[in-house]
Design an enzyme around this catalytic site. Structure first.
Site, PDB file in Angstrom:
ATOM      1  N   ASP A 196      35.170  39.803  53.670  1.00 40.25           N
ATOM      2  CA  ASP A 196      35.350  39.400  55.067  1.00 40.25           C
ATOM      3  C   ASP A 196      35.171  40.585  56.003  1.00 40.25           C
ATOM      4  O   ASP A 196      35.179  40.429  57.224  1.00 40.25           O
ATOM      5  CB  ASP A 196      36.690  38.712  55.287  1.00 40.25           C
ATOM      6  N   ASP A 242      35.515  36.734  49.534  1.00 39.14           N
ATOM      7  CA  ASP A 242      36.797  36.719  50.233  1.00 39.14           C
ATOM      8  C   ASP A 242      37.081  35.355  50.843  1.00 39.14           C
ATOM      9  O   ASP A 242      36.208  34.751  51.482  1.00 39.14           O
ATOM     10  CB  ASP A 242      36.791  37.757  51.365  1.00 39.14           C
ATOM     11  N   LYS A 246      38.596  35.996  46.383  1.00 38.98           N
ATOM     12  CA  LYS A 246      39.637  37.015  46.554  1.00 38.98           C
ATOM     13  C   LYS A 246      40.510  36.619  47.738  1.00 38.98           C
ATOM     14  O   LYS A 246      40.001  36.139  48.749  1.00 38.98           O
ATOM     15  CB  LYS A 246      39.028  38.399  46.801  1.00 38.98           C
ATOM     16  N   GLU A 303      44.175  37.947  50.005  1.00 36.06           N
ATOM     17  CA  GLU A 303      45.119  39.028  50.263  1.00 36.06           C
ATOM     18  C   GLU A 303      46.541  38.544  50.043  1.00 36.06           C
ATOM     19  O   GLU A 303      46.916  37.458  50.481  1.00 36.06           O
ATOM     20  CB  GLU A 303      44.949  39.539  51.695  1.00 36.06           C
ATOM     21  N   GLU A 311      44.543  48.598  47.968  1.00 30.25           N
ATOM     22  CA  GLU A 311      43.954  49.295  49.113  1.00 30.25           C
ATOM     23  C   GLU A 311      44.945  50.209  49.814  1.00 30.25           C
ATOM     24  O   GLU A 311      46.062  49.801  50.143  1.00 30.25           O
ATOM     25  CB  GLU A 311      43.388  48.286  50.120  1.00 30.25           C
TER      26      GLU A 311
END
Length: 265
Positions: free
Chosen positions: A48, A87, A117, A119, A182
């Site tokens: 993204d 994403d 994926k 978050e 990250e």
């Protein structure tokens, strides 16, 4: 009919942990997907981050699911060998488990990509488990979460080791096959990597992760303005492109291009 190459599968990707380091890069279109795949990356992330890199937004929040699918479909046609992960954009997996499955399912149905994926760690474990139970492979993403930039107060290194370890263990227990870590201190990233049995893919998380991912535009020196500390530019294509365009403009304006070699009799 030409048969395409066999791509790296999700289990094969996960099985690289403890065998060798994993290399991932982003791609947002056919050309870049083909180039990074042919160069030998293990995984291609349709991130993204295209919201910032391609669309020019200040963060990743504006990009839509339809736009992610549009770009992922191009990358999916280009890549022959690497695992492709897409994403899930904000807030496509925050609208309930059923909606998350519907949105992630669209990505797998409408592209040639193999995984999504999202978050989050502990707070997204129910969504991760539901997607996995629906047959949708999930890569988790902990540490700095760009979609939560406003809540986190900016792009900051994440140092809460107990929370990060809990996020990592929760996402792995829910069925994630790998995890992006990250902007986490190296020692904490190392502890996370040793604590879970799925690969950690670091970005700004030190050398002890099981693999690394970078935004390809950053790697190629195509990023203008601020470049994060964790980035290493392996080329300076920004200046190469600018120089080529300046030369083209000069030759057109002077009547040098095209000459007889670029003209038809």
């Amino acid at each position: 009919m030409t048969q395409s190459k066999k791509r790296l599968t999700v289990p094969q990707f996960a099985g690289l942990k403890g065998d060798r380091k994993i290399a991932m890069l982003t791609a947002y279109d056919f050309t870049m997907g083909q180039l990074v795949d042919q160069a030998g990356v293990d995984g291609v992330l349709v991130g993204d981050s295209l919201s910032m890199v391609v669309q020019g937004h200040e963060n990743t929040l504006p990009v839509t699911l339809d736009e992610m699918i549009y770009h992922a479909e191009m990358v999916g046609r280009a890549v022959q060998s690497a695992l492709i992960v897409v994403d899930l954009p904000f807030p496509s997996y925050h609208l309930g488990v059923s909606k998350a499955i519907e949105n992630a399912g669209r990505i797998l149905k409408e592209t040639r990509c193999q995984a999504v994926k999202l978050e989050g760690g502990a707070e997204q474990s129910d969504v991760i488990a539901a997607l996995v139970n629906a047959g949708i492979p999930v890569m988790a993403h902990i540490g700095l979460r760009p979609q939560s930039v406003h809540q986190m107060g900016g792009y900051k290194v994440q140092r809460d080791a107990p929370r990060l370890l809990n996020d990592a263990r929760s996402a792995a227990a829910a069925g994630a096959f790998a995890m992006v870590v990250e902007c986490v201190p190296s020692d904490i990233a190392q502890e996370i990597t040793q604590a879970i049995d799925i690969p950690t893919i670091g970005i700004g998380a030190g050398a002890d992760c099981d693999g690394q991912v970078l935004v390809t535009n950053d790697l190629l020196g195509l990023t203008s303005g601020y470049v994060p500390r964790h980035v290493k530019a392996y080329a300076d294509l920004g200046n190469v492109i600018s120089s080529a365009v300046r030369q083209y403009c000069d030759e057109v304006q002077r009547g040098v291009f095209p000459d007889e070699h670029q003209s038809f009799a």
